[in-house]
Design a protein around this motif. Structure first.
Motif, PDB file in Angstrom:
ATOM      1  N   ARG A 171       0.827  -1.204   0.000  1.00 57.53           N
ATOM      2  CA  ARG A 171       0.000   0.000   0.000  1.00 57.53           C
ATOM      3  C   ARG A 171       0.862   1.255   0.000  1.00 57.53           C
ATOM      4  O   ARG A 171       0.540   2.245  -0.667  1.00 57.53           O
ATOM      5  N   ASP A 172       1.952   1.211   0.735  1.00 59.80           N
ATOM      6  CA  ASP A 172       2.862   2.356   0.742  1.00 59.80           C
ATOM      7  C   ASP A 172       3.385   2.634  -0.665  1.00 59.80           C
ATOM      8  O   ASP A 172       3.486   3.781  -1.096  1.00 59.80           O
ATOM      9  N   HIS A 173       3.717   1.582  -1.392  1.00 63.82           N
ATOM     10  CA  HIS A 173       4.264   1.751  -2.729  1.00 63.82           C
ATOM     11  C   HIS A 173       3.221   2.271  -3.710  1.00 63.82           C
ATOM     12  O   HIS A 173       3.577   2.808  -4.762  1.00 63.82           O
ATOM     13  N   ALA A 174       1.951   2.113  -3.363  1.00 62.57           N
ATOM     14  CA  ALA A 174       0.880   2.591  -4.243  1.00 62.57           C
ATOM     15  C   ALA A 174       0.500   4.043  -3.947  1.00 62.57           C
ATOM     16  O   ALA A 174      -0.520   4.519  -4.428  1.00 62.57           O
ATOM     17  N   GLN A 175       1.323   4.745  -3.170  1.00 58.81           N
ATOM     18  CA  GLN A 175       1.018   6.130  -2.816  1.00 58.81           C
ATOM     19  C   GLN A 175       0.827   6.994  -4.055  1.00 58.81           C
ATOM     20  O   GLN A 175      -0.014   7.892  -4.077  1.00 58.81           O
ATOM     21  N   VAL A 176       1.589   6.698  -5.106  1.00 59.02           N
ATOM     22  CA  VAL A 176       1.479   7.487  -6.336  1.00 59.02           C
ATOM     23  C   VAL A 176       0.074   7.407  -6.921  1.00 59.02           C
ATOM     24  O   VAL A 176      -0.404   8.361  -7.539  1.00 59.02           O
ATOM     25  N   VAL A 177      -0.601   6.275  -6.708  1.00 55.01           N
ATOM     26  CA  VAL A 177      -1.970   6.117  -7.209  1.00 55.01           C
ATOM     27  C   VAL A 177      -2.910   7.046  -6.464  1.00 55.01           C
ATOM     28  O   VAL A 177      -3.746   7.729  -7.069  1.00 55.01           O
ATOM     29  N   ARG A 178      -2.798   7.081  -5.141  1.00 55.46           N
ATOM     30  CA  ARG A 178      -3.681   7.945  -4.344  1.00 55.46           C
ATOM     31  C   ARG A 178      -3.434   9.407  -4.662  1.00 55.46           C
ATOM     32  O   ARG A 178      -4.376  10.208  -4.750  1.00 55.46           O
ATOM     33  N   LEU A 179      -2.166   9.784  -4.833  1.00 55.40           N
ATOM     34  CA  LEU A 179      -1.855  11.178  -5.158  1.00 55.40           C
ATOM     35  C   LEU A 179      -2.457  11.568  -6.509  1.00 55.40           C
ATOM     36  O   LEU A 179      -2.886  12.699  -6.702  1.00 55.40           O
ATOM     37  N   ALA A 180      -2.499  10.605  -7.442  1.00 56.25           N
ATOM     38  CA  ALA A 180      -3.008  10.898  -8.781  1.00 56.25           C
ATOM     39  C   ALA A 180      -4.522  10.962  -8.830  1.00 56.25           C
ATOM     40  O   ALA A 180      -5.093  11.707  -9.627  1.00 56.25           O
ATOM     41  N   THR A 181      -5.207  10.179  -7.981  1.00 58.41           N
ATOM     42  CA  THR A 181      -6.658  10.055  -8.111  1.00 58.41           C
ATOM     43  C   THR A 181      -7.454  10.871  -7.099  1.00 58.41           C
ATOM     44  O   THR A 181      -8.526  11.392  -7.432  1.00 58.41           O
ATOM     45  N   LEU A 182      -6.975  10.999  -5.874  1.00 59.32           N
ATOM     46  CA  LEU A 182      -7.783  11.641  -4.842  1.00 59.32           C
ATOM     47  C   LEU A 182      -7.864  13.158  -4.987  1.00 59.32           C
ATOM     48  O   LEU A 182      -8.627  13.810  -4.272  1.00 59.32           O
ATOM     49  N   GLN A 183      -7.084  13.712  -5.903  1.00 58.20           N
ATOM     50  CA  GLN A 183      -7.225  15.135  -6.205  1.00 58.20           C
ATOM     51  C   GLN A 183      -8.562  15.403  -6.890  1.00 58.20           C
ATOM     52  O   GLN A 183      -9.095  16.510  -6.823  1.00 58.20           O
TER      53      GLN A 183
END
Length: 234
Positions: free
Chosen positions: A167-179
């Motif tokens: 999950r930590d490594h998927a941080q880039v996904v959250r940064l890209a989508t939760l905006q």
């Protein structure tokens, strides 16, 4: 690309005698990664962080190198940045998470406790408040707290450790989508559904909803990337 300013107070060494300065810096940076305080535009430079924290450069560099070795950061000639994952990397991560997280959530549901459910409820309330204020970092922090609350109820800590790392490594996904407001609203809806299944102790519903949420996250990420590529091509 800018150097990320510290937004979290540094821990005083005397307050945590069992932790070295390096461990404290490592914990601080991991916390900032979890909460989304470090973005893809930020650069972490050891001597600048050391000056902000009022500590020597070496423990800061050691903490950054540890994060690099664990895959949380990438080293460059001018500091450390978030990893630049390929679409294949992201797909692989989601594939493994889909194998592990729904099953882990079902186990957590079986072992759920009142205090854990209470923490999940508070996290959802905080997530909703942050969403209504368009506070992306606040939403990410609350979303992380919700996830941690149920992960803490997984008795197999080795399993939990593997999932934490993914999950930590998927941080880039959250940064890209939760905006995106629409996606954030959908994320909140699915989080509420997961909470409701936990409260009912419906392990199959928990498993299904966690899996659905992961698939939705993956689909939203790919849609976001396609939109960006289309904009660049235009």
């Amino acid at each position: 690309m800018s150097t990320a300013p510290l937004k979290t107070p540094f821990l005083i060494a005397g307050e945590l005698p069992k932790q070295s300065i390096r461990d404290q810096v490592y914990a601080l940076l991991r916390d900032r990664l979890h909460k989304g305080d470090i973005s893809t535009q930020d650069r972490l430079v050891d001597h600048e962080l050391a000056a902000q924290l009022n500590v020597s450069r070496m423990p800061v560099r050691e903490a950054l190198l540890q994060l690099k070795n664990e895959g949380y950061l990438e080293g460059t000639s001018r500091g450390f940045i978030l990893p630049q994952f390929t679409p294949e990397d992201i797909a692989d991560m989601f594939e493994v998470r889909l194998l592990l997280e729904p099953a882990a959530a079902a186990i957590a549901c079986q072992n759920s406790k009142v205090d854990g459910l209470g923490k999940m409820t508070v996290a959802v309330e905080n997530a909703e408040k942050a969403h209504l204020k368009a506070d992306v970092l606040g939403y990410m922090s609350a979303n992380w707290a919700f996830w941690v609350a149920w992960m803490d109820m997984v008795p197999n800590r080795r399993l939990a450790q593997v999932i934490y790392r993914l999950r930590d490594h998927a941080q880039v996904v959250r940064l890209a989508t939760l905006q995106d407001t629409e996606f954030r609203e959908l994320s909140l809806h699915h989080t509420k559904e997961i909470l409701a299944a936990f409260v009912k102790r419906d392990t199959e519903a928990v498993k299904d909803r966690v899996a659905h949420n992961l698939r939705m996250s993956a689909a939203s990420y790919y849609a976001k990337q396609e939109a960006l590529m289309g904009a660049e091509a235009a």
